[in-house]
Enzyme design. Structure first.
Site, short mmCIF file in Angstrom:
data_model
loop_
_atom_site.label_atom_id
_atom_site.label_comp_id
_atom_site.label_asym_id
_atom_site.label_seq_id
_atom_site.Cartn_x
_atom_site.Cartn_y
_atom_site.Cartn_z
N GLY A 1 0.85 -1.20 0.00
CA GLY A 1 0.00 0.00 0.00
C GLY A 1 0.88 1.25 0.00
O GLY A 1 0.68 2.17 0.78
N SER A 2 1.86 1.26 -0.91
CA SER A 2 2.96 2.23 -0.88
C SER A 2 2.72 3.50 -1.69
O SER A 2 3.56 4.39 -1.68
CB SER A 2 4.22 1.55 -1.44
OG SER A 2 3.92 1.05 -2.75
N SER A 3 1.60 3.59 -2.40
CA SER A 3 1.49 4.63 -3.43
C SER A 3 0.79 5.90 -2.99
O SER A 3 0.83 6.90 -3.70
CB SER A 3 0.75 4.06 -4.64
OG SER A 3 -0.54 3.65 -4.26
N GLY B 1 -1.29 8.13 0.60
CA GLY B 1 -1.66 8.21 2.02
C GLY B 1 -0.51 7.84 2.95
O GLY B 1 0.64 8.25 2.76
N PHE C 1 -1.90 -0.94 -5.97
CA PHE C 1 -2.84 -1.23 -7.04
C PHE C 1 -3.18 0.08 -7.73
O PHE C 1 -3.96 0.87 -7.21
CB PHE C 1 -4.09 -1.87 -6.45
CG PHE C 1 -4.97 -2.50 -7.47
CD1 PHE C 1 -4.74 -3.81 -7.89
CD2 PHE C 1 -6.02 -1.80 -8.05
CE1 PHE C 1 -5.56 -4.40 -8.85
CE2 PHE C 1 -6.84 -2.39 -9.01
CZ PHE C 1 -6.60 -3.69 -9.40
N GLU C 2 -2.58 0.34 -8.87
CA GLU C 2 -2.76 1.63 -9.54
C GLU C 2 -2.86 1.44 -11.04
O GLU C 2 -2.53 0.37 -11.56
CB GLU C 2 -1.57 2.56 -9.22
CG GLU C 2 -1.36 2.82 -7.72
CD GLU C 2 -2.51 3.60 -7.07
OE1 GLU C 2 -3.33 4.20 -7.79
OE2 GLU C 2 -2.58 3.58 -5.83
N ALA D 1 -2.13 -7.04 -4.17
CA ALA D 1 -1.38 -7.53 -3.00
C ALA D 1 -2.03 -8.74 -2.36
O ALA D 1 -1.37 -9.50 -1.65
CB ALA D 1 -1.26 -6.41 -1.96
N TYR E 1 -17.16 4.39 13.00
CA TYR E 1 -15.85 3.74 12.88
C TYR E 1 -15.70 2.58 13.85
O TYR E 1 -15.79 1.42 13.47
CB TYR E 1 -14.72 4.77 13.03
CG TYR E 1 -13.51 4.33 12.25
CD1 TYR E 1 -13.22 4.84 10.99
CD2 TYR E 1 -12.68 3.31 12.74
CE1 TYR E 1 -12.13 4.38 10.27
CE2 TYR E 1 -11.60 2.86 12.02
CZ TYR E 1 -11.33 3.39 10.79
OH TYR E 1 -10.27 2.92 10.08
N LEU F 1 -6.83 11.85 8.95
CA LEU F 1 -6.32 12.69 7.87
C LEU F 1 -7.16 12.47 6.62
O LEU F 1 -7.79 11.44 6.47
CB LEU F 1 -4.90 12.24 7.52
CG LEU F 1 -3.77 12.79 8.35
CD1 LEU F 1 -2.49 12.11 7.96
CD2 LEU F 1 -3.64 14.29 8.11
P1 NAD Z 1 -4.91 5.24 0.70
O1 NAD Z 1 -6.13 4.98 -0.09
O2 NAD Z 1 -4.22 6.54 0.54
O3 NAD Z 1 -3.81 4.08 0.40
C1 NAD Z 1 -4.18 2.76 0.16
C2 NAD Z 1 -3.07 2.02 -0.53
O4 NAD Z 1 -3.47 0.65 -0.73
C3 NAD Z 1 -2.70 2.54 -1.92
O5 NAD Z 1 -1.30 2.49 -2.06
C4 NAD Z 1 -3.34 1.54 -2.87
O6 NAD Z 1 -2.70 1.42 -4.13
C5 NAD Z 1 -3.18 0.27 -2.07
N1 NAD Z 1 -4.07 -0.82 -2.47
C6 NAD Z 1 -5.42 -0.86 -2.39
N2 NAD Z 1 -5.87 -2.06 -2.84
C7 NAD Z 1 -4.78 -2.79 -3.18
C8 NAD Z 1 -4.57 -4.11 -3.68
N3 NAD Z 1 -5.58 -4.94 -3.91
N4 NAD Z 1 -3.30 -4.51 -3.93
C9 NAD Z 1 -2.25 -3.67 -3.72
N5 NAD Z 1 -2.39 -2.44 -3.21
C10 NAD Z 1 -3.63 -2.00 -2.95
O7 NAD Z 1 -5.30 4.96 2.22
P2 NAD Z 1 -4.72 5.40 3.64
O8 NAD Z 1 -5.67 6.35 4.26
O9 NAD Z 1 -3.28 5.73 3.56
O10 NAD Z 1 -4.91 4.04 4.43
C11 NAD Z 1 -3.88 3.14 4.69
C12 NAD Z 1 -4.07 2.55 6.08
O11 NAD Z 1 -3.98 3.61 7.04
C13 NAD Z 1 -5.44 1.89 6.28
O12 NAD Z 1 -5.28 0.71 7.02
C14 NAD Z 1 -6.20 2.93 7.08
O13 NAD Z 1 -7.19 2.35 7.88
C15 NAD Z 1 -5.08 3.51 7.92
N6 NAD Z 1 -5.42 4.81 8.52
C16 NAD Z 1 -5.91 5.85 7.81
C17 NAD Z 1 -6.27 7.02 8.47
C18 NAD Z 1 -6.82 8.22 7.74
O14 NAD Z 1 -7.35 9.11 8.40
N7 NAD Z 1 -6.69 8.28 6.45
C19 NAD Z 1 -6.10 7.13 9.85
C20 NAD Z 1 -5.57 6.07 10.53
C21 NAD Z 1 -5.24 4.91 9.87
NA NA Z 2 -1.34 3.98 2.17
#
Ligand code: NAD
Ligand code: NA
EC number: 1.3.1.9
Length: 397
Positions: free
Chosen positions: A47-49, A51, A73-74, A111, A235, A274
């Site tokens: 999930g590197s791309s 957030g 996944f992009e 993934a 939540y 965020l």
């Molecule tokens: P995001 O949507 O920015 O990032 C999600 C990532 O997952 C992306 O890199 C995407 O390409 C990847 N992804 C999705 N489906 C995939 C697949 N099938 N195969 C490979 N990669 C895949 O989301 P985010 O907000 O950064 O969330 C990431 C984690 O952080 C989550 O577990 C979320 O619950 C947690 N989080 C988020 C927040 C918030 O406020 N945004 C707060 C606390 C925790």
């Molecule tokens: Na992420």
């Protein structure tokens, strides 16, 4: 082609590749403005791309000199379609990493599949020095095909108690509006746990262990959220909360296993609220975030994605000031959850109306953050300039 923002509710339909470069650059600049730290040398980020996963990768690479493998996944350019924001973020990260001689490798695909796990393990063995020191699990997804039984599960963002109606922000229409979150069926709860719970994280660790690519002292951290009282209904007590509890349970199972075999560790980290691609579509959440930003900025304790992840890594995972709760969770959300912060957010929550929300919340800040995730609203990017899509289509993550 000139690329303009197009939104649908909390979804961005377009994004700007040149803006993505600026988005990544600003995070890199932040990390470079801070002290370097001793951290892991070889890292895998699922999930590197975008957030939190992207910010983590930037901190580790530019702050600790780590070599990184990213899985995401992009989508790239297809005809007149510009590709996804995470695609351009990844290309921008690569370019910047390469300039500094930092190894970065990307796997774009699912993934959740066994093929992806096999491909990554093969790469670690043959081209990445044989072992990894850290795995970050930062997936946010709406669907997962279980690689064992082949069934496809869809997550549902629903309540598990009762219908919940509350205010949210619609970034497309720039209004505050009521939204209702319905009650999940038992099947929907189970499916959400299948998609966003710990099962896939465990499958990754098992595959990496079997492949012999985990180093002594190996660590893994999965990202989660808990949030305060005003968001409990959607939540903590929602389907997503059920999935996150499963993730926490998995961290305990993995921790026992890793400690025994590698003198390693597994944690769940609860991060701050965020705006990200994933959180922008959670009902009620964007308004909470906008109110929270107002309060945290006034108190001088606001953090964006990069500040939050950099603190988690430098102070907690690789530092001497970990904040850990009685359930063994890392708590970089400790500033968000401070009593004085939540008391002020609750007071604003009681006062906020469709007429005053732009004034009493940090609507502008939350919206800007949302736009910047998609490469828009940077004051130093020329959005009237022509973007050569054919040229850009030649770039690959
Ligand atoms: P995001 O949507 O920015 O990032 C999600 C990532 O997952 C992306 O890199 C995407 O390409 C990847 N992804 C999705 N489906 C995939 C697949 N099938 N195969 C490979 N990669 C895949 O989301 P985010 O907000 O950064 O969330 C990431 C984690 O952080 C989550 O577990 C979320 O619950 C947690 N989080 C988020 C927040 C918030 O406020 N945004 C707060 C606390 C925790
Ligand atoms: Na992420």
């Amino acid at each position: 082609m000139v690329i303009k923002p197009r939104l649908k509710g909390g979804l961005a339909l377009t994004n700007h590749p040149i803006g993505a470069k600026e988005f990544v650059k600003r995070q890199i600049d932040y990390v470079k403005s801070q002290d370097k730290y001793e951290g892991p040398k070889k890292v895998l980020i699922i999930g590197s791309s975008s957030g939190y996963g992207l910010a983590t990768r930037i901190s580790l690479a530019f702050g600790a000199g780590a070599e990184t493998i990213g899985v995401a996944f992009e989508k790239g350019v297809e005809g007149k379609r510009v590709g996804s924001a995470g695609w351009w973020n990844t290309i921008a990260f690569n370019e910047a990493a390469e300039k500094e001689g930092l190894v970065s490798k990307n796997f774009i695909g699912d993934a959740f599949s066994m093929e992806m796990k096999d491909d990554v393990i093969k790469f670690i063995k043959e081209e990445f020095g044989g072992k990894i020191d850290l795995l970050i699990y930062s997936l946010a997804s709406a669907v997962r095909t279980d690689p064992i039984d082949g069934v496809t599960y869809r997550s549902a963002l629903k309540s598990t108690t009762k219908d919940i109606t509350g205010p949210t922000i619609n970034f497309e229409k720039e209004v505050m509006e009521e939204t209702t979150m319905g009650v999940a069926t038992p099947d929907e709860i189970k499916s959400t746990v299948k998609v966003m719970g710990g099962e896939d994280w465990k499958l990754w660790i098992e595959a990496l262990d079997k492949g012999g690519v985990l180093s002594e002292g190996f660590k893994t951290v999965a990202y989660s959220y808990l949030g305060p009282k005003v968001t409990y209904g959607i939540y903590k007590e929602g389907t997503i909360g059920a999935a996150k509890r499963d993730l926490e349970h998995t961290s305990d199972v993995l921790n026992d296993f890793l400690k025994e075999k590698y003198n390693g560790e597994a944690y769940v980290s609860l991060s701050k609220a965020l705006m990200t691609k994933a959180s922008a579509v959670i009902p009620i959440f964007p308004l909470y975030a906008a109110l929270l930003y107002k309060v945290m900025k006034e108190k001088g304790i606001h953090e964006g994605t990069i500040e939050q992840k950099h603190r988690l890594l430098t102070q907690m995972v690789y530092g001497n000031n970990p904040v850990i709760d009685e359930e063994r969770r890392l708590r970089p959300d400790n500033w968000e959850m401070r009593e004085d912060v939540q008391a002020e957010v609750e007071a604003l929550w009681d006062k906020v109306t469709p007429d005053n929300f732009k004034e009493i919340s940090d609507y502008a800040g939350a919206r800007e953050e949302f736009m910047q995730l998609n490469g828009f609203d940077f004051d130093n990017v020329d959005y009237d300039a022509d973007v050569d899509l054919d040229e850009l289509a030649k770039l690959k993550p």
